[in-house]
Design a protein around this motif. Structure first.
Motif, mmCIF file in Angstrom:
data_model
loop_
_atom_site.group_PDB
_atom_site.id
_atom_site.type_symbol
_atom_site.label_atom_id
_atom_site.label_comp_id
_atom_site.label_asym_id
_atom_site.label_seq_id
_atom_site.Cartn_x
_atom_site.Cartn_y
_atom_site.Cartn_z
ATOM 1 N N THR A 297 0.832 -1.196 0.000
ATOM 2 C CA THR A 297 0.000 0.000 0.000
ATOM 3 C C THR A 297 0.865 1.243 0.000
ATOM 4 O OG1 THR A 297 -1.833 1.089 1.164
ATOM 5 C CG2 THR A 297 -0.145 0.064 2.539
ATOM 6 N N ASP B 99 -6.664 -0.465 3.133
ATOM 7 C CA ASP B 99 -6.129 -0.260 4.474
ATOM 8 C C ASP B 99 -7.180 -0.593 5.528
ATOM 9 O OD1 ASP B 99 -3.698 0.702 3.402
ATOM 10 O OD2 ASP B 99 -4.448 2.756 3.326
ATOM 11 N N SER C 205 1.006 -4.552 6.858
ATOM 12 C CA SER C 205 1.056 -3.491 5.847
ATOM 13 C C SER C 205 2.500 -3.233 5.442
ATOM 14 C CB SER C 205 0.457 -2.190 6.384
ATOM 15 O OG SER C 205 -0.902 -2.326 6.699
ATOM 16 N N HIS D 11 4.528 -0.663 3.133
ATOM 17 C CA HIS D 11 4.349 0.596 2.416
ATOM 18 C C HIS D 11 5.462 0.766 1.391
ATOM 19 C CE1 HIS D 11 1.249 2.737 5.082
ATOM 20 N NE2 HIS D 11 1.329 1.489 5.503
ATOM 21 N N ASN E 271 -3.436 3.287 9.361
ATOM 22 C CA ASN E 271 -2.695 2.129 8.853
ATOM 23 C C ASN E 271 -2.425 1.161 9.995
ATOM 24 O OD1 ASN E 271 -1.244 4.618 6.993
ATOM 25 N ND2 ASN E 271 -2.181 2.906 5.951
#
Length: 283
Positions: A71, A82, A98, A100, A223
């Motif tokens: 993401t 998210d 997650s 990034h 997040n």
């Protein structure tokens, strides 16, 4: 709507049927970076078939399904994914993480949690899964299936298929005999065709960010389980393996928890995984 970039530094027309428009995005070259070498992270060599790990913080249990969301806070298509990852993080049978990526940072908002290591991991999945490009939001389930990260139906189906698998998954334990140090044990199991990689992902449980620029300007983003450090700590060959590690060298400072993942061929099927809160004193 997912956003795609090409695999080799050109531009790409996305062929995904449910995308509502065609996106062309430039890509920066040279984003991959080697992970830190094992010698800098391990305090002692791996000991096979060693004694049981002692310590009050030891924990072992059935392996969970790992869901990795790639993401970016700079991607306007990512907030629904998210939110979905947050929902998945509440399940007892899922480790939701997650990652990034950094290739959208040029769009006006530099994601403070983005890293070249997250981008490199996604690119490795692109090759392993036979994809033409990387895109956001993308979810990878169990190292073997991928879907648009906001497509709840496809992702939940992939999780159910992993949960229904008949192959026993590995048991993993971690103990902390003293602050800053840990012993990780991976149980015995069927021998993989190639030595499997043992990964440690250090992560923060939650971040709330007000986006001041870019595609998500004015949006407050939450997040969940944001990975901040990615490390290989060794290999697993089917025998019970024991690793002594320095948590600070693995990036535990300031982090909330870690996930330990055993993955075939580095970026193939995930054979076992579990998550653990980091002890006081490790950071």
């Amino acid at each position: 709507m997912p956003q795609a970039i090409a695999a080799h530094g050109d531009t790409v027309e996305s062929p995904i049927s449910d995308w509502r428009e065609t996106i062309y995005r430039p890509i920066y070259a040279g984003m991959t970076r080697a992970f830190p070498r094992l010698a800098a992270l391990i305090l002692a060599t791996v000991m096979l078939a060693g004694p049981a790990v002692a310590g009050a913080s030891s924990k072992a249990g059935p392996s969970k399904v790992v869901v990795e969301l790639f993401t970016s806070q700079g991607c306007s298509s990512c907030p629904p994914a998210d939110a979905f990852l947050h929902d998945l993080s509440q399940r007892n049978d899922v480790i939701a993480l997650s990652f990034h990526v950094d290739y959208w940072n040029y769009l006006g908002w530099a994601d403070p949690f983005s890293s070249p290591d997250a981008t490199a991991r996604q690119r490795s999945y692109r090759a392993a899964l036979g994809l033409r490009y990387v895109y956001t939001p993308q979810m990878v389930v169990g190292g073997t299936a991928q879907a648009v990260g906001s497509n709840r139906e496809d992702v939940l189906k992939a999780i159910a298929q992993r949960d229904a698998g008949t192959t026993p998954r590995l048991r993993i334990a971690m103990s902390n005999p003293k602050p800053g140090a840990a012993t990780i044990v991976v149980g015995a199991g069927p021998k993989p065709k190639q030595p499997a990689t043992v990964w440690v992902f250090m992560y923060d449980r939650s971040h709330v960010t007000e986006i001041a620029r870019g595609e998500n300007e004015g949006v407050k983003l939450t997040n969940t389980n944001v990975v901040r450090a990615i490390h290989r700590i060794g290999e697993w060959t089917g025998k019970r393996a024991r690793f002594k590690v320095d948590l600070q060298a693995l990036g535990a400072t300031g982090r909330d928890a870690c996930a330990i993942v055993v993955q075939e061929d580095g970026f193939g099927p995930i054979l076992g995984a579990d998550s653990f809160p980091l002890p006081k004193g490790s950071s």
